[in-house]
Design a protein around this motif. Sequence first.
Motif, PDB file in Angstrom:
ATOM      1  N   ASP A  29      27.127  40.223  53.065  1.00 50.04           N
ATOM      2  CA  ASP A  29      27.458  41.031  53.963  1.00 50.04           C
ATOM      3  C   ASP A  29      29.069  39.692  53.658  1.00 50.04           C
ATOM      4  OD1 ASP A  29      28.148  43.645  55.444  1.00 50.04           O
ATOM      5  OD2 ASP A  29      28.321  42.426  57.653  1.00 50.04           O
ATOM      6  N   PRO A  30      29.714  40.519  52.754  1.00 50.39           N
ATOM      7  CA  PRO A  30      31.231  39.796  52.347  1.00 50.39           C
ATOM      8  C   PRO A  30      32.078  39.956  53.169  1.00 50.39           C
ATOM      9  CG  PRO A  30      30.766  40.582  50.918  1.00 50.39           C
ATOM     10  CD  PRO A  30      29.399  40.344  51.271  1.00 50.39           C
ATOM     11  N   PRO A  31      33.258  39.686  53.440  1.00 54.66           N
ATOM     12  CA  PRO A  31      34.628  39.646  54.129  1.00 54.66           C
ATOM     13  C   PRO A  31      35.791  40.880  53.472  1.00 54.66           C
ATOM     14  CG  PRO A  31      34.807  37.697  53.475  1.00 54.66           C
ATOM     15  CD  PRO A  31      33.241  38.273  53.362  1.00 54.66           C
ATOM     16  N   LEU A  32      35.004  40.489  52.158  1.00 53.86           N
ATOM     17  CA  LEU A  32      36.043  41.119  51.225  1.00 53.86           C
ATOM     18  C   LEU A  32      35.272  42.059  49.824  1.00 53.86           C
ATOM     19  CD1 LEU A  32      38.958  41.722  49.500  1.00 53.86           C
ATOM     20  CD2 LEU A  32      38.381  39.598  48.849  1.00 53.86           C
ATOM     21  N   HIS A  33      35.740  43.298  50.021  1.00 54.72           N
ATOM     22  CA  HIS A  33      34.803  44.663  48.798  1.00 54.72           C
ATOM     23  C   HIS A  33      35.240  44.580  47.932  1.00 54.72           C
ATOM     24  CE1 HIS A  33      31.567  45.061  52.056  1.00 54.72           C
ATOM     25  NE2 HIS A  33      31.605  44.253  52.504  1.00 54.72           N
ATOM     26  N   MET A  34      35.930  44.256  47.391  1.00 57.77           N
ATOM     27  CA  MET A  34      36.940  44.532  46.086  1.00 57.77           C
ATOM     28  C   MET A  34      38.031  43.998  45.632  1.00 57.77           C
ATOM     29  SD  MET A  34      38.280  48.986  45.560  1.00 57.77           S
ATOM     30  CE  MET A  34      38.476  49.200  44.158  1.00 57.77           C
ATOM     31  N   PHE A  35      38.337  43.641  44.366  1.00 61.21           N
ATOM     32  CA  PHE A  35      39.247  42.966  43.923  1.00 61.21           C
ATOM     33  C   PHE A  35      39.611  43.897  42.693  1.00 61.21           C
ATOM     34  CE2 PHE A  35      40.112  38.462  45.248  1.00 61.21           C
ATOM     35  CZ  PHE A  35      41.752  38.979  45.383  1.00 61.21           C
ATOM     36  N   THR A  36      40.692  44.110  42.544  1.00 68.34           N
ATOM     37  CA  THR A  36      40.842  45.293  41.923  1.00 68.34           C
ATOM     38  C   THR A  36      41.741  44.285  40.421  1.00 68.34           C
ATOM     39  OG1 THR A  36      42.875  46.337  42.525  1.00 68.34           O
ATOM     40  CG2 THR A  36      41.592  47.173  42.073  1.00 68.34           C
ATOM     41  N   ARG A  37      41.528  44.541  38.798  1.00 65.29           N
ATOM     42  CA  ARG A  37      42.150  43.977  37.648  1.00 65.29           C
ATOM     43  C   ARG A  37      42.474  45.074  37.226  1.00 65.29           C
ATOM     44  NH1 ARG A  37      40.732  40.121  40.231  1.00 65.29           N
ATOM     45  NH2 ARG A  37      40.585  38.344  39.493  1.00 65.29           N
ATOM     46  N   TYR A  38      43.692  44.711  36.314  1.00 63.15           N
ATOM     47  CA  TYR A  38      44.724  45.985  34.896  1.00 63.15           C
ATOM     48  C   TYR A  38      43.890  45.419  33.625  1.00 63.15           C
ATOM     49  CZ  TYR A  38      48.161  46.844  38.203  1.00 63.15           C
ATOM     50  OH  TYR A  38      48.027  47.044  39.103  1.00 63.15           O
ATOM     51  N   ALA A  39      43.944  45.671  32.891  1.00 62.17           N
ATOM     52  CA  ALA A  39      43.596  45.568  31.376  1.00 62.17           C
ATOM     53  C   ALA A  39      44.780  45.658  30.528  1.00 62.17           C
ATOM     54  CB  ALA A  39      42.997  46.720  30.865  1.00 62.17           C
ATOM     55  N   TYR A  40      44.644  44.111  29.509  1.00 63.53           N
ATOM     56  CA  TYR A  40      45.991  43.974  29.051  1.00 63.53           C
ATOM     57  C   TYR A  40      45.694  44.118  27.904  1.00 63.53           C
ATOM     58  CZ  TYR A  40      47.230  41.009  33.100  1.00 63.53           C
ATOM     59  OH  TYR A  40      47.053  40.236  34.687  1.00 63.53           O
ATOM     60  N   GLU A  41      44.259  44.560  27.538  1.00 60.24           N
ATOM     61  CA  GLU A  41      45.077  45.686  25.675  1.00 60.24           C
ATOM     62  C   GLU A  41      43.932  46.559  26.419  1.00 60.24           C
ATOM     63  OE1 GLU A  41      42.133  43.234  23.186  1.00 60.24           O
ATOM     64  OE2 GLU A  41      44.279  41.888  24.121  1.00 60.24           O
ATOM     65  N   ASP A  42      43.649  47.514  24.977  1.00 63.28           N
ATOM     66  CA  ASP A  42      42.631  48.406  24.582  1.00 63.28           C
ATOM     67  C   ASP A  42      41.152  47.711  24.126  1.00 63.28           C
ATOM     68  OD1 ASP A  42      44.368  50.234  24.731  1.00 63.28           O
ATOM     69  OD2 ASP A  42      44.504  51.122  22.840  1.00 63.28           O
ATOM     70  N   ILE A  43      40.146  48.279  25.207  1.00 62.60           N
ATOM     71  CA  ILE A  43      39.142  47.075  25.267  1.00 62.60           C
ATOM     72  C   ILE A  43      37.596  47.741  25.211  1.00 62.60           C
ATOM     73  CG2 ILE A  43      39.382  46.429  27.118  1.00 62.60           C
ATOM     74  CD1 ILE A  43      37.917  43.586  26.670  1.00 62.60           C
ATOM     75  N   GLU A  44      36.745  47.934  24.919  1.00 63.40           N
ATOM     76  CA  GLU A  44      35.789  48.912  24.876  1.00 63.40           C
ATOM     77  C   GLU A  44      35.018  47.966  26.489  1.00 63.40           C
ATOM     78  OE1 GLU A  44      31.465  50.213  23.323  1.00 63.40           O
ATOM     79  OE2 GLU A  44      33.702  51.275  22.449  1.00 63.40           O
ATOM     80  N   VAL A  45      34.664  48.300  27.697  1.00 65.07           N
ATOM     81  CA  VAL A  45      33.694  47.266  28.164  1.00 65.07           C
ATOM     82  C   VAL A  45      32.622  48.842  29.456  1.00 65.07           C
ATOM     83  CG1 VAL A  45      32.986  46.554  30.506  1.00 65.07           C
ATOM     84  CG2 VAL A  45      34.958  45.301  29.469  1.00 65.07           C
ATOM     85  N   ALA A  46      31.076  48.101  28.506  1.00 66.07           N
ATOM     86  CA  ALA A  46      29.698  48.822  29.453  1.00 66.07           C
ATOM     87  C   ALA A  46      29.850  50.498  28.966  1.00 66.07           C
ATOM     88  CB  ALA A  46      29.960  48.590  30.735  1.00 66.07           C
ATOM     89  N   GLY A  47      30.364  50.382  27.631  1.00 69.22           N
ATOM     90  CA  GLY A  47      30.662  51.909  26.916  1.00 69.22           C
ATOM     91  C   GLY A  47      31.447  52.843  26.963  1.00 69.22           C
TER      92      GLY A  47
END
Length: 393
Positions: free
Chosen positions: A279-297
């Motif tokens: 039960d962690p205190p922080l549930h979400m961290f966001t990131r920006y993509a720095y170039e066009d990239i395919e991840v998990a389809g």
Amino acid sequence: MKTLIQSPTAPDFVQNPYPFYDTARAAGGLVHWDDYGMPIAVSHDLVSALFKNRKFGREVPPEMAPVIPDHVKDFYAVEAHSMLELEPPRHTRLRSLVLRAFTSRAIAALADGIDALCHELIDQFPDQPFDLLTAYCTQVPVITIARLLGVPDAMAPQFLKWSNDMVAMYTAGRTREHEVAANTAAAEFTAYLTDYINDRRNTPSDDLMGRLIAAEEDGEKLSTEELITTCILLLNAGHEATVHTMGNGIKALLGTGLEQSWLTPEGIDRTVEEILRYDPPLHMFTRYAYEDIEVAGHTFKRGDQVGLMLSAANRDAAVWPNPHKFDPTRPIQTNTAFGGGLHFCVGAPLARLELKIALPILFERCPNLALVQAPQYANAFHFHGLERLDVAI
């Protein structure tokens, strides 16, 4: 990629977000969270991989930087120097300088003081039911950080108010009122620290503030603005995480039926890691993509955001059997509660130390500790912590 709809402020979600994470994970490692307008990574493997992928980062691409409204300029003036929001080379320089001051030896040296503080706080517990979150879980990290910076204990309540006002900026339900309060807190905190740092430059000492002022790399030191932001970050991130990890952990321990072996020197490390995982205190961290990239389809374009769901990753059955069971006897396996990659939490060793000291002392001194009512979580996503923790001893 499947799209899911779930308000982060809906009461059922606030109290128990884990069924939503299970639904998301069953739909694939990457799903689109409509309410946030971005994909979220929910599997342990994908969250861990994205933390380490240098084609994603915390810092907004310069051409996409938003115009800062006047009523939050003081807040974002602080954020502009935060290593939490920066990428190399600025992040590398800041983190390196901070780690020169925030050493493992310096953290270990705090143990006796934290031990004594815990006993002092317990000595003040009332006989009637009270809020343990306020009386203990909050006080341990806030006073510890104040002492770490060489600031009088008497400043801890003011630090706490500034911190609470500022971290409200990161919550899903923030309003203009929250923004104004956060800006005021940032301005007041900055003014206080400016005077304090200027005074401390003339009086060197061996506390964290003295070491931060003295830290030097390749002839460069931290500027006053960087020092201010680093101190604010250590307080805000440090106290917010530890307060709610401790509160959530005590709730889990009392709700499961505490085994004393969990808090022994042989068992406490596993217990702390299970609290962080479960039960962690922080549930979400966001990131920006720095170039066009395919991840998990899915193809991310430069500037697209992705949410890394730390709490969903920590309940992934592919890594932890029976993940919804709180089990402090589990073998330790790396979880994502403290993030990962370049931005792995610099305060993680201190947080772990505080938990390893504060929890055994609490239950040893208060063997009859019991909940007097079911705790409720605060509506503050992407944080996940209790509003109160009412107990009797």
